[in-house]
Design an enzyme around this catalytic site. Structure first.
Site, PDB file in Angstrom:
ATOM      1  N   HIS A  15      -4.152  14.118   0.777  1.00  0.00           N
ATOM      2  CA  HIS A  15      -4.233  13.276   1.978  1.00  0.00           C
ATOM      3  C   HIS A  15      -2.959  13.405   2.806  1.00  0.00           C
ATOM      4  CE1 HIS A  15      -5.030   9.821   4.575  1.00  0.00           C
ATOM      5  NE2 HIS A  15      -3.850   9.319   4.238  1.00  0.00           N
TER       6      HIS A  15
ATOM      7  N   TYR B 165       1.220   5.707  -0.420  1.00  0.00           N
ATOM      8  CA  TYR B 165       0.763   6.907   0.294  1.00  0.00           C
ATOM      9  C   TYR B 165       0.960   8.076  -0.661  1.00  0.00           C
ATOM     10  CZ  TYR B 165       0.892  10.093   4.450  1.00  0.00           C
ATOM     11  OH  TYR B 165       0.669  11.069   5.395  1.00  0.00           O
TER      12      TYR B 165
ATOM     13  N   GLU C 203     -10.200   4.190   4.249  1.00  0.00           N
ATOM     14  CA  GLU C 203      -9.382   4.971   3.325  1.00  0.00           C
ATOM     15  C   GLU C 203      -9.814   4.647   1.909  1.00  0.00           C
ATOM     16  OE1 GLU C 203      -5.165   4.403   4.178  1.00  0.00           O
ATOM     17  OE2 GLU C 203      -5.255   6.010   5.677  1.00  0.00           O
TER      18      GLU C 203
ATOM     19  N   LYS D 297      -3.358  -1.496  10.164  1.00  0.00           N
ATOM     20  CA  LYS D 297      -3.808  -1.681   8.786  1.00  0.00           C
ATOM     21  C   LYS D 297      -4.009  -3.156   8.463  1.00  0.00           C
ATOM     22  CE  LYS D 297      -2.774   2.678   7.451  1.00  0.00           C
ATOM     23  NZ  LYS D 297      -3.659   3.555   6.683  1.00  0.00           N
TER      24      LYS D 297
ATOM     25  N   THR E 215      -8.601  -5.347   4.296  1.00  0.00           N
ATOM     26  CA  THR E 215      -8.589  -4.432   3.156  1.00  0.00           C
ATOM     27  C   THR E 215      -9.665  -4.951   2.215  1.00  0.00           C
ATOM     28  OG1 THR E 215      -6.222  -4.075   3.416  1.00  0.00           O
ATOM     29  CG2 THR E 215      -7.166  -3.528   1.272  1.00  0.00           C
TER      30      THR E 215
ATOM     31  N   GLN F   7      -2.594   3.009  15.160  1.00  0.00           N
ATOM     32  CA  GLN F   7      -1.555   3.548  14.255  1.00  0.00           C
ATOM     33  C   GLN F   7      -0.700   4.605  14.951  1.00  0.00           C
ATOM     34  OE1 GLN F   7      -3.330   5.094  10.656  1.00  0.00           O
ATOM     35  NE2 GLN F   7      -1.383   5.641   9.732  1.00  0.00           N
TER      36      GLN F   7
ATOM     37  N   GLU G 228      -9.537  12.804   8.032  1.00  0.00           N
ATOM     38  CA  GLU G 228      -9.499  14.125   7.400  1.00  0.00           C
ATOM     39  C   GLU G 228     -10.851  14.838   7.487  1.00  0.00           C
ATOM     40  OE1 GLU G 228      -7.190  13.838   3.417  1.00  0.00           O
ATOM     41  OE2 GLU G 228      -7.675  11.823   4.039  1.00  0.00           O
TER      42      GLU G 228
ATOM     43  N   ASP H 205       0.843  -1.192   0.000  1.00  0.00           N
ATOM     44  CA  ASP H 205       0.000   0.000   0.000  1.00  0.00           C
ATOM     45  C   ASP H 205       0.880   1.245   0.000  1.00  0.00           C
ATOM     46  OD1 ASP H 205      -2.427   1.313  -0.072  1.00  0.00           O
ATOM     47  OD2 ASP H 205      -2.533   1.509   2.108  1.00  0.00           O
TER      48      ASP H 205
ATOM     49  N   ARG I  28      -6.893   4.363  13.648  1.00  0.00           N
ATOM     50  CA  ARG I  28      -6.002   5.520  13.812  1.00  0.00           C
ATOM     51  C   ARG I  28      -5.326   5.569  15.171  1.00  0.00           C
ATOM     52  NH1 ARG I  28      -5.308   6.439   8.674  1.00  0.00           N
ATOM     53  NH2 ARG I  28      -7.236   6.931   7.586  1.00  0.00           N
TER      54      ARG I  28
ATOM     55  N   TYR J  52       3.318   3.465  15.068  1.00  0.00           N
ATOM     56  CA  TYR J  52       3.929   3.704  13.754  1.00  0.00           C
ATOM     57  C   TYR J  52       5.393   4.164  13.798  1.00  0.00           C
ATOM     58  CZ  TYR J  52       3.846   8.857  13.271  1.00  0.00           C
ATOM     59  OH  TYR J  52       4.086  10.194  13.385  1.00  0.00           O
TER      60      TYR J  52
ATOM     61  N   ASP K 250      -8.719   0.630   2.547  1.00  0.00           N
ATOM     62  CA  ASP K 250      -7.690   0.241   3.512  1.00  0.00           C
ATOM     63  C   ASP K 250      -8.193   0.631   4.913  1.00  0.00           C
ATOM     64  OD1 ASP K 250      -5.319  -0.248   4.874  1.00  0.00           O
ATOM     65  OD2 ASP K 250      -4.401   1.645   4.252  1.00  0.00           O
TER      66      ASP K 250
ATOM     67  N   GLU L  74      -9.251   4.275  -1.780  1.00  0.00           N
ATOM     68  CA  GLU L  74      -8.084   4.076  -2.643  1.00  0.00           C
ATOM     69  C   GLU L  74      -8.487   3.303  -3.897  1.00  0.00           C
ATOM     70  OE1 GLU L  74      -4.546   2.597  -0.752  1.00  0.00           O
ATOM     71  OE2 GLU L  74      -5.118   3.347   1.220  1.00  0.00           O
TER      72      GLU L  74
ATOM     73  N   ARG M 285       1.975  17.306  12.316  1.00  0.00           N
ATOM     74  CA  ARG M 285       3.249  18.029  12.425  1.00  0.00           C
ATOM     75  C   ARG M 285       3.135  19.522  12.142  1.00  0.00           C
ATOM     76  NH1 ARG M 285       4.479  13.132  10.019  1.00  0.00           N
ATOM     77  NH2 ARG M 285       3.992  13.997   7.988  1.00  0.00           N
TER      78      ARG M 285
ATOM     79  N   THR N 235      -4.527   6.894   0.008  1.00  0.00           N
ATOM     80  CA  THR N 235      -5.824   7.563   0.139  1.00  0.00           C
ATOM     81  C   THR N 235      -5.921   8.738  -0.827  1.00  0.00           C
ATOM     82  OG1 THR N 235      -5.767   6.967   2.445  1.00  0.00           O
ATOM     83  CG2 THR N 235      -7.413   8.589   1.799  1.00  0.00           C
TER      84      THR N 235
HETATM   85 CA    CA Z   1      -3.663   3.365   2.910  1.00  0.00          CA
END
Ligand code: CA
Length: 411
Positions: free
Chosen positions: A130, A125, A196, A248, A252, A235, A358, A123, A232, A239, A228, A198, A139, A344
């Site tokens: 996104h 990104y 997500e 994840k 899927t 994650q 989002e 997968d 969260r 992560y 996906d 995709e 951040r 995404t």
């Molecule tokens: Ca994804």
């Protein structure tokens, strides 16, 4: 390209997503017969296993398998040959339709299965908006995109075992959660379970060693819509430093019909303007994306299906071919029926976001549904559905739905 007329009347209806121009491949079963390969035309499915058994087509018995893998492995010439034969048999001018009518089933009588046995699943990104949105939340806007993002498609190796067909229920996972609600990690059901939006590319030709962007494009057999599912809160804790893992791995979902590259060809479009020149092995060689309108819907226990957002596959920064070229640049081999998730897909507008993370801005700005319910993340009983469509001059191409209902976590 204009609508190709079929003797299957429903295939010619305006706005029907399965005209002869589409001919997507899936695996279906009926009350009487087990899973087998079929092709969708209008509201009907043509049984290719029986078609081959009765001698209408001959592909060396590949349709004995309840997956498309063996056919796909035959290579591009055979992909073209089957498509041409199917267009002949289903064309309005075909003279012997009685013979084919016996091999046709109503889609409403069929159960759909995974169209391929997924070899491996990666997968990416690669959706700019996104990555920008998620980065801004985590951040701040100044450091939203990681410094590598505009130079290469970032991805992670997922689990083929987690891929399920649309319609499969999805059980809310447990996982390690930490902060902001807990000082120490706890093992609990995810409270921030998300989707997500995709697209998934299906690799049709294997490789052993680096391939160019053009070779990678030739390797792709077709596309599905992909969800996906993402926890969260799991994650956020797991992560660092190696990226997503259990967050994840629950499931899927993919749409049941593989739309071939041939069907999508008239809808090719370009990637966005580059901020930095890409390194030669990643450069665009032609229009690399497709104009596919994508939409997400939610059905709660109190509502019918309500729209959540709409976007387009053309929002991608890197195409599936560029992702495969990058994936193989290390020498990593590709297999027939590897699944490559796009990442995404979100547009610039709030109404074009492809995840609840989002849409609710990390849970801070609850989504108000049309029936006045609110959501930050998915709740038990919610059914989340993704759809995709290409709109031509007088016909459309669809993928079928990619949907899943959230079941409560195991007690
Ligand atoms: Ca994804």
């Amino acid at each position: 390209m204009s609508l190709i007329l079929s003797w299957v009347e429903t295939a010619n209806a305006p706005n029907n997503p399965f005209p002869l121009n589409n001919l997507p491949y899936g695996v279906f079963s009926t009350k009487k017969d087990g899973p087998r390969c079929g092709v969708r035309v209008g509201d009907m499915i043509l049984d290719l296993k029986t078609m081959e058994n009765e001698g209408h087509i001959n592909f060396g018995g590949v349709f004995e398998s309840p997956y498309w893998n063996d056919f796909i492995a035959l290579g591009e010439e055979k992909w073209t040959e089957l498509r041409q034969r199917l267009i002949e048999y289903l064309h309005k001018d075909f003279s012997n339709k009685e013979e084919i009518l016996k091999l046709i089933h109503k889609e409403s009588d069929a159960t759909m299965h995974l169209p391929i046995k997924v070899a491996e699943y990666t997968d990416f990104y690669s959706g700019r908006n996104h990555a920008q949105n998620v980065g801004t939340m985590f951040r701040g806007p100044e450091n939203a995109l990681p410094p590598n993002w505009l130079h290469m498609p970032i991805g992670y190796n997922g689990r083929a075992s987690s891929v399920v067909v649309s319609g499969t229920d999805i059980r809310r996972p447990h996982g390690q959660l930490k902060g902001p609600d807990f000082d120490i990690p706890k093992f609990l059901p995810s409270r921030r379970f998300d989707f997500e939006l995709e697209m998934g590319a299906i690799v049709g030709k294997g490789s052993n060693g680096p391939v160019s962007v053009d070779q990678a494009d030739d390797m792709i057999f077709g596309y599905v819509i992909l969800n996906d599912w993402s926890a969260r809160d799991i994650q956020a804790w797991e992560y660092v430093p190696l990226g997503p893992f259990q967050a994840k791995a629950t499931a899927t979902s993919i749409s049941p019909w593989i739309v071939t590259k041939d069907a999508l060809e008239p809808f090719r479009c370009s990637t966005p303007k580059r901020e930095y020149e890409l390194l030669p092995y990643l450069k665009d060689t032609k229009p690399m994306l497709y104009d596919i309108e994508l939409s997400t819907y939610i059905q709660t226990q109190k509502s019918h299906e309500l729209i959540l957002s709409t976007t387009n596959f053309s929002e991608m920064y890197y195409s599936s071919a560029q992702q495969i070229a990058h994936h193989t640049s290390s020498g990593c081999p590709m297999n027939v029926c590897d699944l490559i998730g796009s990442g995404t897909i979100s547009g610039e507008e709030k109404s074009q976001r492809g995840s609840m993370l989002e849409l609710s801005w990390g849970g801070k700005d609850p989504i108000k549904l049309e029936n006045n319910e609110t959501r930050t993340f998915l709740e038990d009983g919610d059914i989340l559905t993704l759809r995709g469509q290409c709109n031509g001059s007088n016909y459309s191409i669809g993928f079928g739905t990619c949907s899943g209902r959230i079941l409560p976590a195991e007690k």
